[in-house]
Enzyme design. Structure first.
Site, mmCIF file in Angstrom:
data_model
loop_
_atom_site.group_PDB
_atom_site.id
_atom_site.type_symbol
_atom_site.label_atom_id
_atom_site.label_comp_id
_atom_site.label_asym_id
_atom_site.label_seq_id
_atom_site.Cartn_x
_atom_site.Cartn_y
_atom_site.Cartn_z
ATOM 1 N N THR A 12 0.841 -1.195 0.000
ATOM 2 C CA THR A 12 0.000 0.000 0.000
ATOM 3 C C THR A 12 0.877 1.245 0.000
ATOM 4 O O THR A 12 1.945 1.253 0.609
ATOM 5 C CB THR A 12 -0.958 0.044 1.215
ATOM 6 N N GLY A 16 -1.894 6.172 6.160
ATOM 7 C CA GLY A 16 -2.965 6.076 7.167
ATOM 8 C C GLY A 16 -3.490 4.652 7.245
ATOM 9 O O GLY A 16 -3.680 4.087 8.328
ATOM 10 N N ASP A 70 -8.128 -2.960 -0.570
ATOM 11 C CA ASP A 70 -8.828 -1.987 -1.401
ATOM 12 C C ASP A 70 -10.107 -1.609 -0.663
ATOM 13 O O ASP A 70 -10.886 -2.483 -0.283
ATOM 14 C CB ASP A 70 -9.129 -2.554 -2.792
ATOM 15 N N GLY A 147 -8.334 10.237 5.051
ATOM 16 C CA GLY A 147 -9.346 10.122 3.992
ATOM 17 C C GLY A 147 -10.705 10.668 4.403
ATOM 18 O O GLY A 147 -10.840 11.811 4.847
ATOM 19 N N ASP A 149 -12.521 9.843 6.924
ATOM 20 C CA ASP A 149 -12.853 9.675 8.349
ATOM 21 C C ASP A 149 -13.562 10.882 8.978
ATOM 22 O O ASP A 149 -14.501 10.684 9.753
ATOM 23 C CB ASP A 149 -11.596 9.317 9.165
ATOM 24 N N LYS A 167 -11.444 3.195 16.336
ATOM 25 C CA LYS A 167 -11.746 2.782 14.956
ATOM 26 C C LYS A 167 -11.242 1.360 14.683
ATOM 27 O O LYS A 167 -11.945 0.546 14.081
ATOM 28 C CB LYS A 167 -11.121 3.785 13.971
HETATM 29 P P1 ITT Z 1 -3.391 1.832 -1.861
HETATM 30 O O1 ITT Z 1 -4.231 1.377 -3.042
HETATM 31 O O2 ITT Z 1 -1.975 2.156 -2.204
HETATM 32 O O3 ITT Z 1 -3.492 0.875 -0.707
HETATM 33 P P2 ITT Z 1 -5.298 4.037 -1.749
HETATM 34 O O4 ITT Z 1 -5.281 5.327 -0.995
HETATM 35 O O5 ITT Z 1 -5.405 4.100 -3.238
HETATM 36 O O6 ITT Z 1 -4.007 3.219 -1.299
HETATM 37 P P3 ITT Z 1 -7.917 2.752 -1.577
HETATM 38 O O7 ITT Z 1 -8.079 2.754 -3.052
HETATM 39 O O8 ITT Z 1 -8.232 1.503 -0.841
HETATM 40 O O9 ITT Z 1 -6.436 3.127 -1.154
HETATM 41 O O10 ITT Z 1 -8.750 3.905 -0.897
HETATM 42 C C1 ITT Z 1 -9.705 4.645 -1.582
HETATM 43 C C2 ITT Z 1 -9.890 5.975 -0.911
HETATM 44 O O11 ITT Z 1 -10.657 5.791 0.281
HETATM 45 C C3 ITT Z 1 -8.602 6.693 -0.527
HETATM 46 O O12 ITT Z 1 -8.739 8.062 -0.802
HETATM 47 C C4 ITT Z 1 -8.493 6.439 0.947
HETATM 48 O O13 ITT Z 1 -7.838 7.488 1.631
HETATM 49 C C5 ITT Z 1 -9.967 6.328 1.388
HETATM 50 N N1 ITT Z 1 -10.085 5.395 2.504
HETATM 51 C C6 ITT Z 1 -9.754 4.077 2.494
HETATM 52 N N2 ITT Z 1 -9.937 3.548 3.698
HETATM 53 C C7 ITT Z 1 -10.409 4.534 4.499
HETATM 54 C C8 ITT Z 1 -10.745 4.621 5.844
HETATM 55 O O14 ITT Z 1 -10.633 3.593 6.662
HETATM 56 N N3 ITT Z 1 -11.167 5.800 6.321
HETATM 57 C C9 ITT Z 1 -11.266 6.869 5.525
HETATM 58 N N4 ITT Z 1 -10.943 6.884 4.241
HETATM 59 C C10 ITT Z 1 -10.511 5.729 3.719
#
Ligand code: ITT
Length: 187
Positions: A12, A16, A70, A147, A149, A167
């Site tokens: 990843t 966060g 994801d 993100g 949150d 959380k």
């Molecule tokens: P990787 O694919 O490198 O792991 P990413 O930021 O692209 O990182 P995701 O596609 O899984 O990860 O996340 C999609 C979006 O949702 C991204 O902007 C995250 O910051 C947000 N997100 C994911 N999990 C979250 C959480 O637990 N709380 C708040 N926002 C979250």
């Protein structure tokens, strides 16, 4: 019971997310090691195939077992948007504009979903999912988490206000990782 994997590489680029994963897996006796390499990612309407594809690609490239997470925020009044497009929406619109989209909505229901994909080289990936239900707040609250949150309200407080310790006990990510550790104990 000794876990089948005492260390696991977690792919990843999201700091966060990784900090939560490290904490959650540590409580199950597993050390997570971050790899923030950029492996191919597909677009799809569900998180499962996206996570599975990335895990398989990374396992093949690194030639070791890997995990991928994801995740997305699914807003009921917006028919599940941003869902699998959450990263793009967070990067290009951000929380204030998601709140604007929700300005006149009385239905605030939303859920977070995480799909954890685990893949060993040469094998098919396995996926484990977890969700947590909440509501879209009317404004950003709290500076914890990352993100979405600060706009995700869980029983009156946002994940931004509740902080990582709380959380990590009830989150979508925790629920998905619990399923993974359950599976792993049986190996
Ligand atoms: P990787 O694919 O490198 O792991 P990413 O930021 O692209 O990182 P995701 O596609 O899984 O990860 O996340 C999609 C979006 O949702 C991204 O902007 C995250 O910051 C947000 N997100 C994911 N999990 C979250 C959480 O637990 N709380 C708040 N926002 C979250």
């Amino acid at each position: 019971m000794t876990p089948a994997f005492e260390k696991i590489v977690f792919v990843t680029g999201n700091a966060g997310k990784f900090s939560e994963i490290k904490e959650i897996l540590a409580s199950a006796g597993i050390e997570a090691i971050q790899d923030n390499g950029d492996y191919p990612e597909i677009q799809a309407d569900d998180l499962e195939p996206i996570a599975a594809y990335s895990a398989k690609a990374a396992a093949k490239y690194l030639n070791i077992p890997v995990m991928v997470d994801d995740s997305g925020l699914f807003i009921q009044a917006l028919n599940g948007f941003p869902g699998p497009y959450s990263r793009f929406v967070e990067d290009h619109l951000g929380n204030p504009r998601v709140l604007r989209l929700m300005e006149n909505e009385t239905n605030r229901a939303a859920y977070f979903k995480t799909v954890i994909a685990f893949c060993e080289p040469g094998k098919e990936p396995l996926t484990f999912s977890g969700t947590v239900e909440g509501k879209i707040a009317f404004e950003e609250r709290g500076d914890g988490g990352f993100g979405f949150d600060p706009i995700f309200d869980y029983n009156g407080q946002t994940f931004g206000e509740l902080g990582a310790e709380f959380k990590n006990k009830i989150s979508h990510r925790r629920r998905a990782l619990d399923k993974f550790t359950e599976w792993m104990k049986k190996q």
